[in-house]
Design a protein around this motif. Structure first.
Motif, PDB file in Angstrom:
ATOM      1  N   HIS A 125      -7.789  -1.807  -3.136  1.00  0.00           N
ATOM      2  CA  HIS A 125      -6.992  -3.014  -3.721  1.00  0.00           C
ATOM      3  C   HIS A 125      -6.159  -4.086  -2.740  1.00  0.00           C
ATOM      4  O   HIS A 125      -6.200  -5.390  -2.345  1.00  0.00           O
ATOM      5  CB  HIS A 125      -5.913  -2.546  -4.791  1.00  0.00           C
ATOM      6  CG  HIS A 125      -5.408  -3.607  -5.335  1.00  0.00           C
ATOM      7  ND1 HIS A 125      -5.386  -5.121  -5.103  1.00  0.00           N
ATOM      8  CD2 HIS A 125      -3.670  -3.376  -5.340  1.00  0.00           C
ATOM      9  CE1 HIS A 125      -4.306  -5.615  -6.301  1.00  0.00           C
ATOM     10  NE2 HIS A 125      -3.495  -4.391  -6.304  1.00  0.00           N
ATOM     11  N   ARG A 126      -5.522  -2.715  -2.135  1.00  0.00           N
ATOM     12  CA  ARG A 126      -4.872  -3.780  -0.502  1.00  0.00           C
ATOM     13  C   ARG A 126      -5.414  -3.502   1.096  1.00  0.00           C
ATOM     14  O   ARG A 126      -4.599  -4.130   1.722  1.00  0.00           O
ATOM     15  CB  ARG A 126      -3.083  -3.060  -0.178  1.00  0.00           C
ATOM     16  CG  ARG A 126      -2.481  -3.152  -1.972  1.00  0.00           C
ATOM     17  CD  ARG A 126      -1.586  -1.772  -2.372  1.00  0.00           C
ATOM     18  NE  ARG A 126      -1.457  -1.800  -3.426  1.00  0.00           N
ATOM     19  CZ  ARG A 126      -0.453  -2.570  -3.848  1.00  0.00           C
ATOM     20  NH1 ARG A 126      -0.335  -4.112  -2.734  1.00  0.00           N
ATOM     21  NH2 ARG A 126      -0.056  -2.484  -5.435  1.00  0.00           N
ATOM     22  N   LYS A 177     -14.372  -2.817 -10.712  1.00  0.00           N
ATOM     23  CA  LYS A 177     -13.930  -3.867 -11.966  1.00  0.00           C
ATOM     24  C   LYS A 177     -14.088  -5.534 -12.335  1.00  0.00           C
ATOM     25  O   LYS A 177     -13.899  -5.762 -11.368  1.00  0.00           O
ATOM     26  CB  LYS A 177     -12.834  -3.350 -11.842  1.00  0.00           C
ATOM     27  CG  LYS A 177     -12.244  -2.229 -11.139  1.00  0.00           C
ATOM     28  CD  LYS A 177     -10.923  -1.705 -10.731  1.00  0.00           C
ATOM     29  CE  LYS A 177     -11.233  -0.636 -10.479  1.00  0.00           C
ATOM     30  NZ  LYS A 177     -10.372  -1.247  -8.739  1.00  0.00           N
ATOM     31  N   THR A 230     -10.659   0.833 -16.845  1.00  0.00           N
ATOM     32  CA  THR A 230      -9.093   1.790 -16.299  1.00  0.00           C
ATOM     33  C   THR A 230      -7.847   0.712 -16.323  1.00  0.00           C
ATOM     34  O   THR A 230      -8.226  -0.835 -17.318  1.00  0.00           O
ATOM     35  CB  THR A 230      -9.221   0.549 -14.530  1.00  0.00           C
ATOM     36  OG1 THR A 230      -7.772   0.319 -13.901  1.00  0.00           O
ATOM     37  CG2 THR A 230      -9.783  -0.322 -14.269  1.00  0.00           C
ATOM     38  N   TRP A 247      -3.752  -0.797 -15.945  1.00  0.00           N
ATOM     39  CA  TRP A 247      -2.626   0.042 -15.602  1.00  0.00           C
ATOM     40  C   TRP A 247      -1.753   0.493 -16.652  1.00  0.00           C
ATOM     41  O   TRP A 247      -0.389   0.777 -16.246  1.00  0.00           O
ATOM     42  CB  TRP A 247      -1.857  -1.792 -15.298  1.00  0.00           C
ATOM     43  CG  TRP A 247      -1.030  -1.608 -14.526  1.00  0.00           C
ATOM     44  CD1 TRP A 247      -0.179  -2.244 -14.468  1.00  0.00           C
ATOM     45  CD2 TRP A 247      -0.752  -0.849 -13.016  1.00  0.00           C
ATOM     46  NE1 TRP A 247       1.382  -1.616 -13.614  1.00  0.00           N
ATOM     47  CE2 TRP A 247       0.206  -0.787 -12.586  1.00  0.00           C
ATOM     48  CE3 TRP A 247      -1.890  -0.220 -12.171  1.00  0.00           C
ATOM     49  CZ2 TRP A 247       1.412  -0.737 -11.382  1.00  0.00           C
ATOM     50  CZ3 TRP A 247      -1.302   0.736 -11.282  1.00  0.00           C
ATOM     51  CH2 TRP A 247       0.559   0.601 -10.930  1.00  0.00           C
ATOM     52  N   ARG A 269       2.715   4.145  -6.193  1.00  0.00           N
ATOM     53  CA  ARG A 269       2.602   2.444  -6.715  1.00  0.00           C
ATOM     54  C   ARG A 269       2.594   1.068  -5.701  1.00  0.00           C
ATOM     55  O   ARG A 269       3.145   0.958  -5.439  1.00  0.00           O
ATOM     56  CB  ARG A 269       3.881   2.793  -7.443  1.00  0.00           C
ATOM     57  CG  ARG A 269       3.827   1.299  -8.401  1.00  0.00           C
ATOM     58  CD  ARG A 269       5.347   1.963  -9.478  1.00  0.00           C
ATOM     59  NE  ARG A 269       5.620   0.886  -9.759  1.00  0.00           N
ATOM     60  CZ  ARG A 269       6.696   0.619 -11.519  1.00  0.00           C
ATOM     61  NH1 ARG A 269       6.880   1.628 -11.221  1.00  0.00           N
ATOM     62  NH2 ARG A 269       6.544  -0.253 -11.629  1.00  0.00           N
ATOM     63  N   GLY A 270       1.190   0.880  -4.594  1.00  0.00           N
ATOM     64  CA  GLY A 270       1.388   0.085  -3.592  1.00  0.00           C
ATOM     65  C   GLY A 270       2.497   0.132  -2.812  1.00  0.00           C
ATOM     66  O   GLY A 270       2.302  -0.251  -1.606  1.00  0.00           O
ATOM     67  N   GLY A 271       3.048   1.546  -2.450  1.00  0.00           N
ATOM     68  CA  GLY A 271       4.678   1.581  -1.007  1.00  0.00           C
ATOM     69  C   GLY A 271       4.943   2.345  -2.064  1.00  0.00           C
ATOM     70  O   GLY A 271       5.692   3.457  -1.704  1.00  0.00           O
ATOM     71  N   ILE A 283       4.865  13.071   1.337  1.00  0.00           N
ATOM     72  CA  ILE A 283       4.050  12.010   0.757  1.00  0.00           C
ATOM     73  C   ILE A 283       2.726  13.086   0.274  1.00  0.00           C
ATOM     74  O   ILE A 283       2.101  12.603  -0.585  1.00  0.00           O
ATOM     75  CB  ILE A 283       3.875  11.035   1.709  1.00  0.00           C
ATOM     76  CG1 ILE A 283       4.951  10.134   1.879  1.00  0.00           C
ATOM     77  CG2 ILE A 283       2.387  10.197   1.439  1.00  0.00           C
ATOM     78  CD1 ILE A 283       4.690   8.595   2.829  1.00  0.00           C
ATOM     79  N   ALA A 321      -7.815   6.978  -6.939  1.00  0.00           N
ATOM     80  CA  ALA A 321      -7.782   5.979  -6.365  1.00  0.00           C
ATOM     81  C   ALA A 321      -6.798   5.571  -5.468  1.00  0.00           C
ATOM     82  O   ALA A 321      -5.716   5.529  -6.075  1.00  0.00           O
ATOM     83  CB  ALA A 321      -8.148   5.060  -6.841  1.00  0.00           C
ATOM     84  N   VAL A 322      -6.824   6.091  -4.264  1.00  0.00           N
ATOM     85  CA  VAL A 322      -5.597   5.641  -3.207  1.00  0.00           C
ATOM     86  C   VAL A 322      -5.712   4.850  -2.124  1.00  0.00           C
ATOM     87  O   VAL A 322      -6.293   4.776  -1.791  1.00  0.00           O
ATOM     88  CB  VAL A 322      -4.871   7.226  -2.834  1.00  0.00           C
ATOM     89  CG1 VAL A 322      -5.830   7.496  -1.595  1.00  0.00           C
ATOM     90  CG2 VAL A 322      -3.680   6.759  -2.394  1.00  0.00           C
ATOM     91  N   THR A 349      -5.451   2.812   1.692  1.00  0.00           N
ATOM     92  CA  THR A 349      -4.501   3.316   2.921  1.00  0.00           C
ATOM     93  C   THR A 349      -5.382   2.447   4.121  1.00  0.00           C
ATOM     94  O   THR A 349      -6.883   1.778   3.961  1.00  0.00           O
ATOM     95  CB  THR A 349      -4.303   4.357   3.169  1.00  0.00           C
ATOM     96  OG1 THR A 349      -4.169   4.149   4.977  1.00  0.00           O
ATOM     97  CG2 THR A 349      -5.778   5.698   3.749  1.00  0.00           C
ATOM     98  N   ASP A 357      -4.956   3.071   7.526  1.00  0.00           N
ATOM     99  CA  ASP A 357      -4.874   3.705   8.447  1.00  0.00           C
ATOM    100  C   ASP A 357      -5.195   5.329   8.333  1.00  0.00           C
ATOM    101  O   ASP A 357      -5.488   5.795   7.139  1.00  0.00           O
ATOM    102  CB  ASP A 357      -2.717   4.081   8.027  1.00  0.00           C
ATOM    103  CG  ASP A 357      -2.634   4.939   9.172  1.00  0.00           C
ATOM    104  OD1 ASP A 357      -3.501   5.416   9.701  1.00  0.00           O
ATOM    105  OD2 ASP A 357      -1.216   4.731   9.895  1.00  0.00           O
ATOM    106  N   LEU A 392      -3.479  12.368   3.573  1.00  0.00           N
ATOM    107  CA  LEU A 392      -4.105  12.710   2.122  1.00  0.00           C
ATOM    108  C   LEU A 392      -5.576  13.920   1.643  1.00  0.00           C
ATOM    109  O   LEU A 392      -5.209  14.454   0.876  1.00  0.00           O
ATOM    110  CB  LEU A 392      -4.510  12.055   1.511  1.00  0.00           C
ATOM    111  CG  LEU A 392      -3.922  10.426   1.784  1.00  0.00           C
ATOM    112  CD1 LEU A 392      -4.044   9.173   1.070  1.00  0.00           C
ATOM    113  CD2 LEU A 392      -2.500  10.455   1.123  1.00  0.00           C
TER     114      LEU A 392
END
Ligand SMILES: NC(=O)c1ccc[n+]([C@@H]2O[C@H](COP(=O)([O-])OP(=O)(O)OC[C@H]3O[C@@H](n4cnc5c(N)ncnc54)[C@H](OP(=O)(O)O)[C@@H]3O)[C@@H](O)[C@H]2O)c1
Length: 294
Positions: free
Chosen positions: A13-14, A64, A144, A146, A200-202, A226, A243-244, A246, A248, A255
């Motif tokens: 997503h990000r 999706k 899915t 939200w 939650r995105g951050g 974390i 689903a997470v 990153t 990085d 994780l």
């Protein structure tokens, strides 16, 4: 029990969709990717196939459908014809069939409808995805959401049962949503439940105020807050995959390491009881992080 073999799904997503995070994932043994037609400004599928065509066969891939581009943004639709075309388009853009296609946040098109109209609309959309799986356009299909609160109000027990139900997970989810998810999954009986967006995105500051490490069995004391939040999210609600996101590789390695930890399910139950006993409480997110576990 869910969580005995927890699976990490790298969510895009990000994501900047750079190759390095995909190669890092494979090096770490992460072989599941989750994307969506609208990610990266509706370019996620094509960018993946342009930059990582050689890597994609090494992943199981979920995507999706349900959001469609329109001038200046996106619109949501549960029109079965549009959904079928979107599944076909996803396979074309990716250069391969996705393993799983999820109906993307169907609640967006259900809000404000009568229960009967919502039931019909959701049922037709589910049938479109089930048919796509039957026709070989994907291996499995799912939903899915939200915000499961709207979905849990639609009678789903006589609708096609999804292979996968993907829902929000973790300490930043309020008790009302967790309860709605329980109602939904009890009625719908998906084969698998996946969690998503455990941070939650951050929102990293939350973990400075709240230490979720008491939710892990003691011998995992060397993990970070974390990591503990991520691992415990598999039990809020109970899920087999998470689903997470990153960008990085170092974060991804942390994780993956956390997957090996064991969660104290009694502490999780106590946490849920504490949320239930405070009417109006929206979970850790709104409770100031005052809960300290067992
Ligand atoms: N309705 C839906 O279907 C829906 C909605 C939302 C999300 N999702 C799925 O869930 C996935 C994840 O959601 P999300 O990206 O919104 O939220 P998320 O996974 O909760 O949060 C991602 C954020 O967490 C940070 N992070 C990850 N690991 C970290 C670590 N070890 N240490 C510090 N920070 C860390 C990342 O920053 P860095 O890049 O700096 O690591 C990123 O900013 C999405 O990609 C998508 O697959 C689905």
């Amino acid at each position: 029990m869910h969580g005995a073999d927890p699976r990490l799904v790298l969510g895009l997503h990000r994501s900047r969709h750079h190759r390095d995070i995909l190669t890092a994932a494979l090096d770490l043994g992460v072989t599941a990717l989750d994307t969506a037609a609208p990610y990266l400004g509706f370019r996620s599928h094509t960018v993946l196939s342009e930059t990582a065509a050689d890597l994609l066969p090494k992943f199981t891939l979920s995507t999706k459908v349900g959001f469609f581009p329109r001038a200046g943004g996106a619109e949501h639709s549960l029109d079965p014809v549009r959904l079928r075309l979107a599944v076909e388009r996803a396979a074309r853009e990716l250069g391969r069939e996705p393993d799983t296609v999820l109906l993307h946040n169907p609640e967006r098109s259900l809000a404000g409808l009568s229960t009967a109209d919502g039931h019909t609309l959701l049922g037709n959309a589910c049938t479109a995805l089930a048919d796509a799986a039957r026709d070989g356009l994907c291996r499995a299909w799912g939903v899915t959401s939200w915000d499961t609160r709207t979905l849990s109000m639609v009678q789903v027990d006589d609708l096609p049962s999804p292979d996968v139900l993907m829902v929000r997970a973790g300490f930043l989810v309020g008790i009302d949503l967790l309860d709605a998810t329980t109602v939904l999954s009890t009625a719908w009986q998906p084969d698998e439940t996946w969690g998503m967006s455990p941070f939650r995105g951050g929102h990293r500051k939350v973990w400075e105020e709240f230490d979720p490490r008491p939710f892990l069995r003691p011998h995992h004391g060397d993990l970070s807050r974390i990591q503990a939040a991520f691992r415990t999210a598999f039990h809020l609600p109970s899920t087999s995959a998470m689903a997470v996101g990153t960008n990085d590789p170092g974060h991804l390695a942390q994780l993956v390491q956390a997957l090996g930890a064991e969660v104290d399910t009694a502490a999780v139950s106590q946490y849920l009881r504490a949320l239930h006993s405070e009417p109006g409480d929206q979970g850790l997110w709104c409770s100031g992080g005052s809960f300290r576990g067992s």
